[in-house]
Design an enzyme around this catalytic site. Structure first.
Site, PDB file in Angstrom:
ATOM      1  N   TYR A 118       0.862  -1.188  -0.099  1.00  0.00           N
ATOM      2  CA  TYR A 118      -0.032   0.009   0.129  1.00  0.00           C
ATOM      3  C   TYR A 118       0.857   1.080  -0.021  1.00  0.00           C
ATOM      4  O   TYR A 118       0.207   2.210  -0.136  1.00  0.00           O
ATOM      5  CB  TYR A 118      -1.031   0.013   1.068  1.00  0.00           C
ATOM      6  CG  TYR A 118      -2.223  -0.944   1.372  1.00  0.00           C
ATOM      7  CD1 TYR A 118      -2.991  -1.051   0.292  1.00  0.00           C
ATOM      8  CD2 TYR A 118      -1.806  -2.378   1.983  1.00  0.00           C
ATOM      9  CE1 TYR A 118      -3.816  -2.423   0.226  1.00  0.00           C
ATOM     10  CE2 TYR A 118      -2.866  -3.091   1.916  1.00  0.00           C
ATOM     11  CZ  TYR A 118      -3.666  -3.274   1.056  1.00  0.00           C
ATOM     12  OH  TYR A 118      -4.474  -4.305   0.965  1.00  0.00           O
ATOM     13  N   HIS A 125      -7.936   2.288  -6.249  1.00  0.00           N
ATOM     14  CA  HIS A 125      -7.257   1.185  -5.311  1.00  0.00           C
ATOM     15  C   HIS A 125      -5.735   1.344  -5.351  1.00  0.00           C
ATOM     16  O   HIS A 125      -5.128   1.704  -6.415  1.00  0.00           O
ATOM     17  CB  HIS A 125      -7.554  -0.297  -5.803  1.00  0.00           C
ATOM     18  CG  HIS A 125      -9.018  -0.631  -5.860  1.00  0.00           C
ATOM     19  ND1 HIS A 125      -9.553  -0.873  -4.384  1.00  0.00           N
ATOM     20  CD2 HIS A 125      -9.962  -0.709  -6.584  1.00  0.00           C
ATOM     21  CE1 HIS A 125     -11.016  -0.877  -4.686  1.00  0.00           C
ATOM     22  NE2 HIS A 125     -11.111  -0.876  -5.876  1.00  0.00           N
TER      23      HIS A 125
END
Length: 149
Positions: free
Chosen positions: A26, A103
Site C-alpha cells: 500500500y 485502489h
C-alpha cells in the site's frame, strides 16, 4: 470558472492504517498525507474536496446519501467493501453522482477474492495499482469531466 464544484473523497476500512499496514503493498504515505496533497491540488484546480474515512459500511452509505444534491463527483476507495458491499453500490446508484473507484494496489494481481468489485461496472472509471498517485489521477479526471459537462 463560474461554479465551484464539490468532490467527495471516501475511503473505506483499514485505510486509516496506511503508512503502517503492509507498506510493500500500500505504500508508505499515510492517509492524512494523501488527503493533504489532494486538498492542495483541489484548491489549485478550483474545486472543493471533502473527505471521509470510515471502517463502518453504514457511515459510508449515509455520507453517500447526504451527498445527493450537494456533491458533483465522488472518488471512492472502498477498500475491502469493494468485494462485499451491495449497500455501497446501491447507495451510489441511488444518488446518481458520477464516481471513480480507486485502489492503491493492483487488485487483479492479488488474491482471487479481490478480483471482483461490486462497483466497477457502474463507475465512470477505475484506477488501481498506481499507489497514492491514483487519487491524484482520479481528482484530475473528475475535474476534467465536470468542466466538460
Amino acid at each position: 470558472m463560474s461554479q465551484n464544484h464539490r468532490i467527495l473523497l471516501l475511503n473505506g476500512p483499514n485505510l486509516n492504517l496506511l503508512g503502517k499496514r503492509e507498506p510493500g503493498i500500500y505504500g508508505s504515505k499515510t492517509l492524512d498525507e494523501i488527503v493533504a496533497d489532494l486538498k492542495h491540488n483541489a484548491i489549485e484546480l478550483g474545486v472543493t474536496l471533502e473527505h471521509l474515512q470510515s471502517n463502518a459500511e453504514h457511515e459510508l452509505v449515509s455520507r453517500i446519501h447526504q451527498a445527493m444534491g450537494q456533491v458533483d463527483y465522488i472518488i471512492i476507495n472502498p477498500a475491502a467493501f469493494t468485494h462485499t458491499s451491495v449497500a455501497i453500490r446501491d447507495a451510489l446508484l441511488g444518488v446518481a453522482i458520477p464516481f471513480i473507484e480507486v485502489h492503491l494496489s493492483n487488485v487483479h494481481a492479488r488474491e482471487p477474492f479481490r478480483h471482483h468489485s461490486y462497483l466497477s461496472d457502474v463507475a465512470k472509471g477505475v484506477i488501481c495499482g498506481l499507489g497514492a498517485d491514483g487519487y491524484q489521477f482520479a481528482l484530475t479526471a473528475a475535474v476534467h469531466q465536470l468542466r466538460a459537462a
